[in-house]
Enzyme design. Structure first.
Site, PDB file in Angstrom:
ATOM      1  N   ASP A 152       0.987  -1.020  -0.024  1.00  0.00           N
ATOM      2  CA  ASP A 152      -0.114   0.055   0.026  1.00  0.00           C
ATOM      3  C   ASP A 152       0.921   1.195  -0.247  1.00  0.00           C
ATOM      4  O   ASP A 152       2.010   1.190   0.337  1.00  0.00           O
ATOM      5  CB  ASP A 152      -0.909  -0.115   1.298  1.00  0.00           C
ATOM      6  CG  ASP A 152      -1.783   0.964   1.530  1.00  0.00           C
ATOM      7  OD1 ASP A 152      -2.125   1.445   0.586  1.00  0.00           O
ATOM      8  OD2 ASP A 152      -1.562   1.688   2.752  1.00  0.00           O
TER       9      ASP A 152
ATOM     10  N   THR B  42       0.074   4.849   0.883  1.00  0.00           N
ATOM     11  CA  THR B  42       0.128   5.733   2.091  1.00  0.00           C
ATOM     12  C   THR B  42       0.338   5.112   3.303  1.00  0.00           C
ATOM     13  O   THR B  42      -0.453   3.999   3.595  1.00  0.00           O
ATOM     14  CB  THR B  42      -1.394   6.392   1.907  1.00  0.00           C
ATOM     15  OG1 THR B  42      -1.563   6.854   0.612  1.00  0.00           O
ATOM     16  CG2 THR B  42      -1.190   7.694   2.826  1.00  0.00           C
TER      17      THR B  42
ATOM     18  N   ASP C  37      -1.499  -0.921   6.039  1.00  0.00           N
ATOM     19  CA  ASP C  37      -1.641  -0.211   7.505  1.00  0.00           C
ATOM     20  C   ASP C  37      -2.312  -1.117   8.445  1.00  0.00           C
ATOM     21  O   ASP C  37      -2.572  -0.490   9.778  1.00  0.00           O
ATOM     22  CB  ASP C  37      -1.839   1.177   7.465  1.00  0.00           C
ATOM     23  CG  ASP C  37      -3.067   1.567   6.989  1.00  0.00           C
ATOM     24  OD1 ASP C  37      -3.805   0.846   6.951  1.00  0.00           O
ATOM     25  OD2 ASP C  37      -3.467   2.768   6.642  1.00  0.00           O
TER      26      ASP C  37
HETATM   27  P1  AMP Z   1      -7.765   6.563  -0.454  1.00  0.00           P
HETATM   28  O1  AMP Z   1      -8.337   5.443  -1.072  1.00  0.00           O
HETATM   29  O2  AMP Z   1      -8.362   6.424   0.931  1.00  0.00           O
HETATM   30  O3  AMP Z   1      -6.012   6.465  -0.610  1.00  0.00           O
HETATM   31  O4  AMP Z   1      -8.360   7.741  -1.296  1.00  0.00           O
HETATM   32  C1  AMP Z   1      -7.872   7.647  -2.656  1.00  0.00           C
HETATM   33  C2  AMP Z   1      -8.143   8.918  -3.397  1.00  0.00           C
HETATM   34  O5  AMP Z   1      -9.477   9.635  -3.038  1.00  0.00           O
HETATM   35  C3  AMP Z   1      -7.084   9.964  -2.740  1.00  0.00           C
HETATM   36  O6  AMP Z   1      -5.946  10.117  -3.343  1.00  0.00           O
HETATM   37  C4  AMP Z   1      -7.962  11.483  -3.006  1.00  0.00           C
HETATM   38  O7  AMP Z   1      -7.845  11.994  -4.243  1.00  0.00           O
HETATM   39  C5  AMP Z   1      -9.214  10.852  -2.670  1.00  0.00           C
HETATM   40  N1  AMP Z   1      -9.868  11.346  -1.259  1.00  0.00           N
HETATM   41  C6  AMP Z   1     -10.094  10.363  -0.230  1.00  0.00           C
HETATM   42  N2  AMP Z   1     -10.567  10.895   0.696  1.00  0.00           N
HETATM   43  C7  AMP Z   1     -10.535  12.232   0.598  1.00  0.00           C
HETATM   44  C8  AMP Z   1     -10.624  13.313   1.416  1.00  0.00           C
HETATM   45  N3  AMP Z   1     -11.250  13.247   2.739  1.00  0.00           N
HETATM   46  N4  AMP Z   1     -10.421  14.619   0.810  1.00  0.00           N
HETATM   47  C9  AMP Z   1     -10.023  14.584  -0.495  1.00  0.00           C
HETATM   48  N5  AMP Z   1      -9.777  13.673  -1.364  1.00  0.00           N
HETATM   49  C10 AMP Z   1      -9.917  12.411  -0.718  1.00  0.00           C
END
Ligand code: AMP
Length: 734
Positions: free
Chosen positions: A423, A425, A623
């Site tokens: 992953d 992040t 994570d």
């Molecule tokens: P994630 O799967 O949580 O890593 O999210 C994937 C993508 O969704 C991120 O890279 C953002 O572009 C968008 N995203 C998710 N949550 C948010 C948030 N709270 N604010 C803005 N963009 C978000």
């Protein structure tokens, strides 16, 4: 040694259910267990009823033990030491009498008198000092659970009995036995007893060392803590500390429980739990972990997790459970062990008959000695200990390095992994992104754009949201009230400020919903993404307002760790919800082979399944919180913990500190342990495979080689000890 025989439970209806209960170790932990036989449990020290081996303390039960209790293992070592000294002292005259025929004084003793004297010295060695060996032999006969002591007992008794008959009633023996002088083997019976006792002593000592990692971990927790109450500092037993208690930490003191620093600051050495050698700075609000060591500062902390809930207790419990589990490689050894002892007895009988019938004179004496040598050289223990000893040391070492492996099967499976999915992040990056650029569309200020986005993000817990809110706070921007907040998983967030609807999230999500950003904005976004930034678009009533770029720093440990993982031959894939260009940039910087971007948490699961399909094994490192489904779907799920927040039970492997070097260590440790196990098994099979035919006199017709039973007993003892010592090498794994 018998295949796993679970303890019968009177309350359970079927065998199957009983087995489940024992294998899940749901019963309260028994104080003593057998290192070799699964399911053998006892309340007191002693010998295993299946393999005869000394039971050892169950680390799972040790925590509940009052300190005054003596160590059963130590008693056993003392007892064996006493027996070794006495048996050795009494064996010296037997050896001198039987072998020192040319020495002064001894050469004057008649053959008959010497025989009688040998019997007088050797008999107590065999029956008194060597009693524990015979008791285990007898038990194995009564219970029909044949083991190493069956072989030793048969060997020693055969040598002793033959010698007694040859001395007392030589006429009872066939003529060949006494042909050319009556051979006595009292010295063999006595020397074998001494050496087997010595072997047991060495083995017990070496075995104690295999559990040292977990004992060292357990001893990390101090017994008392300085409780601060009404301005007084009272030394209080750690077991009495409650959640919410305030504790004082003096320089150099061990932190007693998990908690939060409330006042003061210091640097804390966490190496004993995480393997991280640099002391970590701790100030107010920082989490501290029980068992770690305070540096030069002094501080107050509030207890948050106590007793069995502390990270240290969980690590100890998980490691102890894992050490008691069985690795699949063990099955081969288990299968062989089941028929090993009867087969050796068969070979001994055959050896006896063939030598008696076809051997040179005195053929009966040759037959006895060679059959005894076969019984004595065979070592089922080396086979039985080959896997569990390496697993115990390997998992214990892992726990010390902050690599927690749930069971022996996981340890084994880690070495066959072909693909490691990571992953992005929080795994490859620090997971603490910050805003790097704000790009408002013409006519709008950066401040307004940020104010709009931060108001909605204040309700989200995503790391992106935290970055945006922090940026607003740094600029002292007040946040408006938001209603109707919604999270669009993997897309962004939505909310209303007054009458207006605000969206903050991915551009691709907008496109799917018919909202487009202008070409210039698009180009800037692409540029930022190519730079490794995550770019979100802020939209007010379906009209784009501008972009916010957020960057998450790549973990310092990542480049080196990725290189090391590659060197192990693993194929690396990065999986992320982020946009493709951002992901590609990070992957390129790190040298990761493949990238899957814009993947929702659900799709991560599909990726894992697809990769697993074709006879390939997949590990997923994430994570542990949002990646739980993918972690569970992979052949091995690796949760990257962050110090105190680890949920140890959730993944097959937990890295206490989310350090990527630990990820490499997990794979390397698995390989190192499996290598040791293979060496041990090879050694044990080879040893028995060569030793038994040699003892049977197979080479005699060609080379004239025979194996003295006394040499056989040295070889037998050393073979178990070698397996243990080889396993102990894992203690130095880095
Ligand atoms: P994630 O799967 O949580 O890593 O999210 C994937 C993508 O969704 C991120 O890279 C953002 O572009 C968008 N995203 C998710 N949550 C948010 C948030 N709270 N604010 C803005 N963009 C978000």
């Amino acid at each position: 040694m018998q295949p796993n025989a679970p303890t019968p439970c009177p309350h359970c209806p079927s065998d199957e259910e009983r087995t489940v209960i024992v294998s899940k170790t749901e019963l309260p932990p028994a104080p003593y267990i057998c290192p070799m036989c699964e399911g053998v449990r006892s309340d007191k020290p002693g010998a295993c009823p299946q393999c005869g081996m000394a039971l050892e303390k169950n680390p799972l039960a040790m925590r509940n033990e009052p300190e005054c209790c003596g160590d059963g293992g130590d008693d056993e070592v003392r007892d064996l030491w006493w027996r070794v000294r006495w048996s050795a002292a009494m064996t010296v005259p037997v050896v001198l009498l039987s072998m020192g025929m040319n020495l002064p004084v001894i050469r004057d003793i008649s053959h008959d008198a010497s025989g009688w004297m040998q019997m007088v010295w050797a008999t107590p060695v065999v029956f008194w000092v060597g009693w524990p060996l015979l008791a285990r032999f007898w038990k194995s006969i009564l219970t029909l659970r044949f083991n190493m002591f069956t072989l030793i007992g048969l060997g020693v008794l055969a040598a002793w009995l033959y010698s007694v008959v040859a001395l007392v009633a030589p006429n009872w023996l066939p003529h060949e036995a006494t042909h050319g002088g009556m051979a006595l083997y009292f010295e063999s019976a006595a020397v074998i007893t001494v050496l087997v006792l010595l072997g047991q002593l060495l083995e017990l000592r070496a075995r104690k060392a295999t559990g040292s990692a977990i004992r060292a971990l357990m001893n990390l927790a101090p017994k008392t803590a300085l409780l601060v109450r009404d301005g007084q500092e009272i030394e209080t037993p750690v077991d009495d500390i409650q959640i919410g208690d305030v504790l004082r930490l003096k320089p150099g003191a061990r932190i007693p429980v998990d908690g939060i620093v409330t006042e003061g600051s210091s640097a804390v050495d966490e190496s004993m739990l995480t393997g991280e050698s640099m002391p970590q700075k701790k100030e107010a609000k920082a989490a501290v972990t029980g068992g770690t060591v305070n540096g030069n500062g002094t501080f107050l902390m509030r207890a948050e997790r106590v007793g069995a809930n502390t990270l240290l207790s969980q690590i100890v419990e998980m490691t102890a459970k894992a050490q008691a589990s069985r690795a699949p490689v063990q099955r081969l050894a288990d299968r062989v062990s089941a028929w090993f002892v009867p087969a050796v007895v068969g070979v001994a009988v055959l050896t006896f008959l063939l030598w008696w019938k076809f051997g040179p004179q005195p053929s009966f004496a040759f037959a006895v000695v060679n059959a005894v040598a076969v019984l004595i050289i065979a070592c089922p223990c080396a086979l039985g200990l080959a896997t569990p000893m390496a697993v115990t040391v390997g998992l214990g070492r892992g726990a010390q390095l902050g690599v927690l492996i749930k069971n022996a099967e996981t340890l084994e499976r880690l070495q066959v992994i072909d693909i490691l999915m990571l992953d992005k992040t929080g795994t490859l990056t620090e997971g603490k992104p910050s805003v790097t650029e704000i790009v408002p569309l013409p006519g709008l200020s950066a401040r307004d754009l940020l104010a709009c986005a931060a108001a909605v993000e204040a309700l989200s817990e995503h790391p992106i949201a935290t970055a945006i809110v922090n940026a607003a706070k740094e600029r002292n921007i007040p946040l408006a009230t938001v209603t109707g907040f919604q999270v669009i998983t993997g897309g962004g967030v939505l909310g209303n400020i007054g009458e207006s609807e605000v969206f903050v999230g991915q551009a691709s999500f907008l496109k799917k919903n018919g909202v487009f950003i202008d070409a210039e904005c698009h180009a800037r976004s692409a540029q930022l993404q190519a730079d490794g930034c995550t770019v979100v678009v802020v939209v007010l009533n379906e009209k784009p307002l501008g972009l916010i770029a957020i960057k998450d720093k790549i973990k310092e440990s990542a480049p080196q760790a990725i290189q090391a993982l590659h060197a192990l031959g693993l194929k690396l894939q990065m999986i992320t919800g982020d946009a493709l260009p951002t992901a590609q940039r990070v992957a390129k910087d790190l040298g990761i082979d493949e990238v899957a971007a814009e993947v929702s948490p659900k799709e991560k699961l599909l990726h894992v399944y697809q990769a697993r399909g074709k006879d390939r094994y997949v590990a997923f490192a994430g994570d542990g919180i949002n990646d739980a489904p993918a972690l569970a779907a992979a052949d091995v799920g690796i949760a990257m913990g962050t110090g105190t927040e680890v949920a140890i039970q959730s993944a097959a492997v937990t890295l206490v500190k989310g350090d990527l070097r630990a990820l490499h260590q997990a794979f390397a440790l698995s390989r190192a342990t499996m290598k040791i196990i293979r060496q041990n098994l090879w050694f044990a099979f080879l040893y028995n495979g060569l030793g038994i035919p040699l003892a049977a006199g197979l080479l005699y017709p060609l080379t004239g080689w025979l194996l003295n039973p006394m040499i056989a007993s040295v070889a037998m003892s050393l073979s178990s000890v070698s397996v243990i010592l080889n396993s102990l090498r894992l203690r130095w794994f880095k």
